[in-house]
Enzyme design. Structure first.
Site, PDB file in Angstrom:
ATOM      1  N   GLU A   1      41.958  33.631  35.987  1.00  0.00           N
ATOM      2  CA  GLU A   1      43.033  33.263  36.909  1.00  0.00           C
ATOM      3  C   GLU A   1      44.343  34.044  36.711  1.00  0.00           C
ATOM      4  OE1 GLU A   1      43.383  30.883  39.500  1.00  0.00           O
ATOM      5  OE2 GLU A   1      45.407  31.680  39.624  1.00  0.00           O
TER       6      GLU A   1
ATOM      7  N   ASP B   1      41.715  31.983  41.306  1.00  0.00           N
ATOM      8  CA  ASP B   1      40.368  31.414  41.296  1.00  0.00           C
ATOM      9  C   ASP B   1      40.056  30.691  42.606  1.00  0.00           C
ATOM     10  OD1 ASP B   1      39.519  32.264  38.857  1.00  0.00           O
ATOM     11  OD2 ASP B   1      40.243  30.509  37.788  1.00  0.00           O
TER      12      ASP B   1
HETATM   13  N1  CAO Z   1      20.069  32.249  32.194  1.00  0.00           N
HETATM   14  C1  CAO Z   1      20.211  33.248  31.308  1.00  0.00           C
HETATM   15  N2  CAO Z   1      21.370  33.922  31.157  1.00  0.00           N
HETATM   16  C2  CAO Z   1      22.413  33.533  31.902  1.00  0.00           C
HETATM   17  C3  CAO Z   1      22.335  32.480  32.829  1.00  0.00           C
HETATM   18  C4  CAO Z   1      21.084  31.826  32.965  1.00  0.00           C
HETATM   19  N3  CAO Z   1      20.919  30.840  33.825  1.00  0.00           N
HETATM   20  N4  CAO Z   1      23.540  32.342  33.414  1.00  0.00           N
HETATM   21  C5  CAO Z   1      24.348  33.260  32.874  1.00  0.00           C
HETATM   22  N5  CAO Z   1      23.673  33.989  31.951  1.00  0.00           N
HETATM   23  C6  CAO Z   1      24.170  35.089  31.160  1.00  0.00           C
HETATM   24  C7  CAO Z   1      24.532  36.306  31.990  1.00  0.00           C
HETATM   25  O1  CAO Z   1      23.384  36.990  32.383  1.00  0.00           O
HETATM   26  C8  CAO Z   1      25.395  37.070  31.022  1.00  0.00           C
HETATM   27  O2  CAO Z   1      24.579  37.784  30.126  1.00  0.00           O
HETATM   28  P1  CAO Z   1      24.726  39.378  29.827  1.00  0.00           P
HETATM   29  O3  CAO Z   1      26.186  39.663  29.678  1.00  0.00           O
HETATM   30  O4  CAO Z   1      23.958  39.532  28.570  1.00  0.00           O
HETATM   31  O5  CAO Z   1      24.155  40.112  30.949  1.00  0.00           O
HETATM   32  C9  CAO Z   1      26.066  35.975  30.211  1.00  0.00           C
HETATM   33  O6  CAO Z   1      25.383  34.763  30.544  1.00  0.00           O
HETATM   34  C10 CAO Z   1      27.535  35.774  30.410  1.00  0.00           C
HETATM   35  O7  CAO Z   1      27.933  35.915  31.767  1.00  0.00           O
HETATM   36  P2  CAO Z   1      29.417  36.355  32.087  1.00  0.00           P
HETATM   37  O8  CAO Z   1      29.677  37.680  31.434  1.00  0.00           O
HETATM   38  O9  CAO Z   1      29.649  36.275  33.532  1.00  0.00           O
HETATM   39  O10 CAO Z   1      30.259  35.191  31.383  1.00  0.00           O
HETATM   40  P3  CAO Z   1      31.491  35.271  30.389  1.00  0.00           P
HETATM   41  O11 CAO Z   1      31.694  33.873  29.943  1.00  0.00           O
HETATM   42  O12 CAO Z   1      31.360  36.300  29.340  1.00  0.00           O
HETATM   43  O13 CAO Z   1      32.708  35.727  31.335  1.00  0.00           O
HETATM   44  C11 CAO Z   1      34.157  35.521  33.253  1.00  0.00           C
HETATM   45  C12 CAO Z   1      33.318  34.809  32.188  1.00  0.00           C
HETATM   46  C13 CAO Z   1      34.659  34.491  34.219  1.00  0.00           C
HETATM   47  C14 CAO Z   1      35.339  36.242  32.573  1.00  0.00           C
HETATM   48  C15 CAO Z   1      33.280  36.562  33.973  1.00  0.00           C
HETATM   49  O14 CAO Z   1      32.129  35.924  34.457  1.00  0.00           O
HETATM   50  C16 CAO Z   1      33.969  37.261  35.122  1.00  0.00           C
HETATM   51  O15 CAO Z   1      34.808  38.138  34.918  1.00  0.00           O
HETATM   52  N6  CAO Z   1      33.617  36.909  36.351  1.00  0.00           N
HETATM   53  C17 CAO Z   1      34.119  37.544  37.555  1.00  0.00           C
HETATM   54  C18 CAO Z   1      35.521  37.134  37.851  1.00  0.00           C
HETATM   55  C19 CAO Z   1      35.677  35.649  37.982  1.00  0.00           C
HETATM   56  O16 CAO Z   1      35.024  34.974  38.746  1.00  0.00           O
HETATM   57  N7  CAO Z   1      36.643  35.137  37.251  1.00  0.00           N
HETATM   58  C20 CAO Z   1      37.076  33.770  37.463  1.00  0.00           C
HETATM   59  C21 CAO Z   1      36.650  32.886  36.434  1.00  0.00           C
HETATM   60  S1  CAO Z   1      37.434  31.355  36.676  1.00  0.00           S
HETATM   61  O17 CAO Z   1      38.860  31.498  35.895  1.00  0.00           O
END
Ligand code: CAO
Length: 488
Positions: A200, A229
């Site tokens: 956010e 968000d």
């Molecule tokens: N089964 C297996 N793996 C899963 C899964 C499932 N059902 N759901 C999620 N995962 C895994 C993903 O594949 C990912 O794995 P890899 O990195 O090894 O490929 C891992 O979980 C983490 O996913 P992520 O990187 O999206 O999550 P994070 O917590 O590290 O990051 C966030 C969170 C929000 C910073 C990131 O997702 C992001 O930048 N998103 C886009 C912008 C966004 O929407 N931000 C707003 C968030 S709300 O404030």
């Protein structure tokens, strides 16, 4: 293995059928088409159709706007869940895919009731069903393939590249179900920061909101409204609905992407307006102009100055010494300047050349608002509201979240809704802010982790009871070897 009951769309046929029925087509060809079909020809002539009568169904029983739309909801945290909850409010069936045993990370964040899903989760995930699937497990991938065939829209807000790493590339999804719309929130669009994870406040800063929020003499500020968000989730929902509409003509899905930086900038567009105005001279409506403080090269923080052409400021009201929210926003709208002068006991300002016109007032705004404040301090913020509205003077009380939670009118319009939850009990959530006469919103509680896994696999994806048992043992829907029910 028994064949799934999934009715997999045959893209070409569907496209043809839909194009034939297309609303847009009907509108474009209206006169000719209407003449040809007496059933739809109106009485008023020229071949234009009779206007549809109002719904004869009681309030809220005319169906729901997005009834029949299935969302494969791969969202987490806030931006994506906001989007899919809105689609759910409109009647779409949201199937939220969560990691077995873990789920959306917000289930456990900022917990207020031990062992129960947090308000962070429950308030953003109402009107959804939850299925647990390990998307990296071979069996999990198979289930996902069926879900992709089963659904209309996949929504995700993983970090850049995460969906591809699961094997769910656009090419694969489009091949599996060419009608599927794939909608994503990312922090940034293509460019130097496209691979960055974003939360956010990063978006508020990168989208221009923080540099223009706060007081001139202080640091940049983020705002409590989650414009990065929830704001981007709202943008994405609009993109999805538009893509669904376009699909009625083309029969084809498409990718919809919203970058949080872009969403914030869209909401901060008046500040980009001011940036351009700045090249033509000072921003005269900013109070710093009246105070003789020169402008720099970029739009400054404007404190509580109004963002529009009518000067405004936040003023103290009765009780401000002890109540941090005893304030009102007061706008000195030009057409009601005379009423303002009378109300605050300054009738002479109506004709005084230093105060009578908006340009004359601009250099004196601080003094004018201080004078008005002497009057507002004698009234409560609600008295100011009542009195000023009798004179058409635009004001607004600064409402605390406590006051909003207790506001009966917001309850009456279902903007604030009380929901019952099996493990946490009753909680308040924000209902659908968009009100529609033929598509009422039922606000439903958020699902428990994996609550609908069995239902979706057996009743909708066509797995038999034996197959379901085998899937459970495979580890694809349970946390490392545990039974699915334990995960929930
Ligand atoms: N089964 C297996 N793996 C899963 C899964 C499932 N059902 N759901 C999620 N995962 C895994 C993903 O594949 C990912 O794995 P890899 O990195 O090894 O490929 C891992 O979980 C983490 O996913 P992520 O990187 O999206 O999550 P994070 O917590 O590290 O990051 C966030 C969170 C929000 C910073 C990131 O997702 C992001 O930048 N998103 C886009 C912008 C966004 O929407 N931000 C707003 C968030 S709300 O404030």
């Amino acid at each position: 293995m028994a064949r799934p009951k999934v009715a997999v769309a045959k893209p070409k046929k569907i496209a043809k059928r839909i194009v034939k029925k297309s609303v847009v087509r009907a509108v474009t060809n209206r006169p000719a088409q209407m003449k040809a079909d007496p059933k739809v020809t109106g009485p008023h002539d020229e071949g234009w159709p009779e206007l549809p009568p109002p719904s004869t169904k009681p309030w809220g029983e005319a169906g729901k706007a997005l009834e029949g739309v299935r969302i494969l909801d791969f969202t987490h945290v806030q931006s994506g869940p906001t989007c899919t909850q809105l689609l759910g409010y409109m009647g779409a069936d949201c199937i939220k895919v969560e990691r077995p045993g873990v789920g959306d990370i917000t289930r456990g964040q900022l917990r207020d009731v031990k062992g129960a899903d947090s308000l962070y989760f429950t308030m953003l995930n109402g009107n959804k069903r939850s299925i647990t699937i390990d998307s990296k497990h071979p069996k999990g991938k198979e289930i996902l393939e069926r879900l992709i065939q089963h659904c209309d829209v996949l929504v995700e807000n993983f970090a850049p590249g995460a969906l591809d790493r699961m094997g769910l590339t656009w090419d694969y999804i489009h091949k599996t179900n060419p009608r599927m719309i794939v909608a994503s929130v990312k922090g940034f669009g293509p460019g130097p920061y496209e691979d960055c994870k974003v939360y956010e406040n990063v978006a508020q800063c990168a989208g221009g909101a923080a540099s223009t929020t706060g007081f001139r003499e202080g640091p940049p500020l983020v705002t409590g409204a989650q414009i990065g968000d929830s704001g981007t989730g709202l943008h994405l929902a609009f993109g999805i609905v538009s893509a669904l509409y376009q699909r009625m003509r083309t029969g084809r899905g498409q990718r919809v992407r919203c970058a949080m930086q872009d969403g914030v900038l869209n909401l901060a567009r008046v500040k980009l307006r001011d940036q351009q105005r700045l090249t033509h001279g000072p921003l005269t409506e900013y109070s710093q102009h009246g105070e003789g403080v020169p402008f720099g090269k970029a739009v400054p923080r404007a404190g509580n100055d109004s963002g529009g052409g009518q000067p405004g400021w936040i003023l103290k009201c009765k009780g401000w010494e002890t109540d941090p929210d005893a304030y009102t926003y007061f706008i000195t709208q030009a057409p009601v300047w005379g009423s303002i002068c009378d109300l605050i006991g300054k009738p002479e300002w109506k004709t005084d050349p230093d105060y009578a016109t908006p340009p004359a007032r601009l250099p004196r705004l601080r003094h004018i608002f201080n004078t008005i404040e002497e009057w507002t301090k004698t009234k409560t913020k609600f008295e100011v509201m009542d009195i000023c509205n009798q004179h058409d003077i635009p004001v607004g009380p600064i409402l605390s979240m406590k006051e909003i939670a207790e506001d009966q009118s917001l309850r009456d319009t279902a903007t604030v809704v009380e929901v019952d939850h099996p493990t946490r009990g009753k909680y308040l959530t924000v209902g659908n802010p968009i009100k529609m006469s033929d598509s009422i919103t039922e606000v439903k509680r958020s699902p428990l982790l994996g609550e609908h896994t069995e239902q979706i696999l057996i009743e909708e994806l066509g797995y038999s009871a034996e197959e379901f048992a085998a899937i459970k043992n495979s580890g694809a829907i349970t946390p490392s070897g545990k039974k699915e029910t334990e995960a929930a």
